[in-house]
Scaffold this active site. Structure first.
Site, PDB file in Angstrom:
ATOM      1  CB  VAL A 236      -0.948   0.000   1.213  1.00 52.92           C
ATOM      2  CG1 VAL A 236      -1.673   1.332   1.339  1.00 52.92           C
ATOM      3  CG2 VAL A 236      -1.949  -1.143   1.089  1.00 52.92           C
ATOM      4  CG  HIS A 506       8.346  -5.677  22.240  1.00 59.10           C
ATOM      5  ND1 HIS A 506       8.622  -6.154  23.506  1.00 59.10           N
ATOM      6  CD2 HIS A 506       8.403  -6.757  21.418  1.00 59.10           C
ATOM      7  CE1 HIS A 506       8.840  -7.450  23.457  1.00 59.10           C
ATOM      8  NE2 HIS A 506       8.712  -7.841  22.189  1.00 59.10           N
ATOM      9  CG  HIS A 550       7.435 -10.247  24.905  1.00 60.72           C
ATOM     10  ND1 HIS A 550       8.562 -10.499  24.160  1.00 60.72           N
ATOM     11  CD2 HIS A 550       7.795 -10.471  26.202  1.00 60.72           C
ATOM     12  CE1 HIS A 550       9.554 -10.860  24.957  1.00 60.72           C
ATOM     13  NE2 HIS A 550       9.108 -10.845  26.207  1.00 60.72           N
TER      14      HIS A 550
END
Length: 578
Positions: A236, A506, A550
């Site tokens: 995209v 993360h 996490h």
């Protein structure tokens, strides 16, 4: 699962309609969930993913680190860092992000942690109604098919799409670290249940020893629905937004060497991950005015996209050596047979056997709130280092350990005070943005002090009777670049932290959720983008405060919650199209 590629590619029609009810950008932790849930209600859904399907090889847990060096990873690198990753080439951190059906769940270490109750209560206290822990617990339970012990049905669930299990292979590190932890005051717990403070066996997103990504959990069961179109290898490039109505009407995407447009009658849902989502929003005119003006991008909505970047970092230089023990020679043939026949053995696990959470006292948190995560890892750091871009001299330091058996204690900072950015490099959607974590840079040095306190707490494990019985001693080999400092001194650790602290991938906060009065908020508590109609963001980028753990499971939870928010809105406005 060898037919997974065929199954998912078969969901792509050569005569796809150009108009859909919903277009979802990104088939990762959240996007796969939303595609399943919306298509189950007979809406026409287009799911676009820049990467391709998994293979039987990507499903082998032990090979996860090697996937970072393949096309399944976007391969982001940060700008040169001052306080971390100084041991890596050009002082740049690796920022792994999955580029596959399943997103990062197709390449990550598969650790399943929800975070702490207080994380989500803080979200709600910021003005994000509906996002407290009690609000979200039903979604955490809904997503999982948990085979863990102990099992508390108040907090855990069996029968959901996403399979969670304990490692099907373990060494003496599991029982040894749990016993050592108990000596130091760590209770043996399920850290995804009532209590997070303590220590427990790792919980993995594997199913009978094979990686269980969100593509397998959510897309494979939905692959034959005629109203769901899955397009892999579709990048995209921008969102289509009506300049007058400020409505998202569709997307432009590049696939098979051509640029295409697709229209969404109801909504566009951006689930591209915290780095990619920020880039796509900005390329579409949604972001800080000064940044967009500089690149000549017309401003659609002035929002602080990419300005509240948060990321977990981990120190990789704390290891314990088994005295008089060397690594056993691997019987690769036997390991392969055991894995193929039973889904067990070393190939069935990523290496971490136990995880612990605690509060050091060095951070500014007044409540009982974990600021450090330990993970006890069964692997020689010379092997672990191969998945990072360490400088040759650092690799040589690791190699000096030879074939000694090592227990590595990873020390992860759960709530960094430092804030980074994701900025556009230019207007080219195929160029990576400029990612600056700016880690360990907070003016009060709270992040550094907390990480140092975590390292010192980790050293205490070497003094436990459990680890003494295992003949474990602290690895006091000096890392290259820190030879002039006395090992174990604060100056030594300060040097080592700069060299051996790395990103744990993360990333959160780049499209932060918050009330309108929050100057850094990009989306509201319904995940709708401020100033643009029919556009939502549903991935880790909306997370306003970092997770005590996490981010995979929280991201899947966001997908489940977002699905309900979307269905509630459109159910009130009319029935789905058949």
């Amino acid at each position: 699962m060898i037919l997974l590629v065929t199954y998912l590619l078969s969901a792509v029609s050569s005569e796809d309609p150009k108009h859909y009810d919903f277009i979802i950008v990104g088939a990762g932790a959240a996007g796969s969930v939303i595609a399943n849930r919306l298509s189950a209600k007979h809406y026409k859904v287009l799911l676009l993913e820049a990467g391709g399907p998994e293979t039987p090889y990507t499903q082998i847990p032990k090979l996860g680190h090697f996937l970072y060096n393949t096309g399944y990873n976007w391969g982001y690198l940060t700008t040169p860092q001052k306080h971390i990753c100084r041991g890596m080439i050009d002082n740049k951190c690796d920022m792994a992000a999955g580029k596959a059906l399943g997103g990062s769940t197709a390449i990550n270490n598969m650790y399943c942690t929800r975070g702490n109750r207080e994380d989500y209560n803080k979200w709600a206290a910021m003005g994000n109604h509906g996002w407290s822990y009690d609000d979200l617990l039903p979604y955490f339970k809904k997503l999982e098919d948990a085979f863990v012990k102990p099992f508390d049905p108040v907090y855990r669930h069996r029968g959901g799409p996403f399979h969670i299990e304990h490692p099907r292979y373990w060494t003496d590190i599991t029982n040894g670290s749990l016993s050592a932890g108990k000596e130091l005051g760590f209770d043996n717990i399920d850290f995804n249940a009532k209590e997070q403070f303590g220590m427990g066996r790792t919980q993995l997103s594997t199913k009978r020893g094979k990686r269980h990504s969100t593509a397998q959990a959510y897309l494979v069961p939905a692959r034959k629905r005629p109203n769901l179109v899955i397009k892999p290898f579709s990048h995209v490039t921008k969102l289509l937004i009506d300049s007058e109505s400020k409505e998202a009407t569709g997307v432009e995407f590049f696939t098979n060497g051509k640029l295409y447009a697709a229209k969404a009658e109801k909504e566009v849902i951006l689930c591209a991950g915290a780095i990619n989502t920020a880039q796509i929003l900005k390329l579409s005119g949604i972001g800080p005015r000064e940044e967009l003006d500089k690149l000549g991008i017309p401003v659609v909505a002035k929002l602080n996209v990419g300005r509240r970047f948060k990321n977990h970092v981990s120190f990789l230089g704390l290891g314990l050596i088994y005295k008089n023990t060397t690594l056993a020679k691997e019987d690769e043939t036997a390991e392969i047979i055991e894995y193929l026949q039973k889904g067990k053995g070393p190939l069935s696990v990523p290496g971490t056997e136990t995880i612990a959470y605690f509060k050091t006292g060095a951070s500014g948190h007044k409540r009982r709130y974990p600021d450090i995560e330990f993970f006890f890892h069964n692997e020689n750091p010379a092997i672990t280092a191969k998945s990072f871009r360490f400088k040759p001299e650092i690799l040589e330091s690791f190699k000096s350990l030879g074939n000694k058996r090592i227990l590595e204690i990873g020390v992860m900072l759960t709530h960094p005070q430092s804030t980074g950015t994701v900025l556009l490099k230019d207007k080219d959607p195929f160029h990576h943005p400029l990612v600056d974590p700016n880690s360990l840079s907070d003016p009060d040095d709270e992040d550094f002090r907390t990480l140092l306190a975590g390292i010192k707490k980790g050293l205490n494990f070497a003094d436990t009777e459990a680890f003494k019985k295992m003949n474990l001693v602290v690895n006091k080999y000096k890392i290259a670049g820190c030879e002039d400092h006395e090992w174990g001194s604060d100056d030594y650790w300060k040097c080592a932290i700069k060299l051996l602290t790395v990103s744990v991938h993360h990333v959160t906060g780049t499209a932060r959720m918050g009330p309108k009065c929050d100057k850094d908020a990009v989306v509201d508590n319904k995940l709708s983008v401020y100033g643009v109609e029919k556009l939502r963001v549903a991935d880790a980028s909306v997370i306003p405060i970092t997770i005590s753990g996490h981010t995979m499971i929280p991201s899947i939870m966001i997908g489940e919650k977002a699905s309900d928010l979307i269905l509630q809105k459109w159910k009130a406005k009319g029935t789905p199209q058949n």
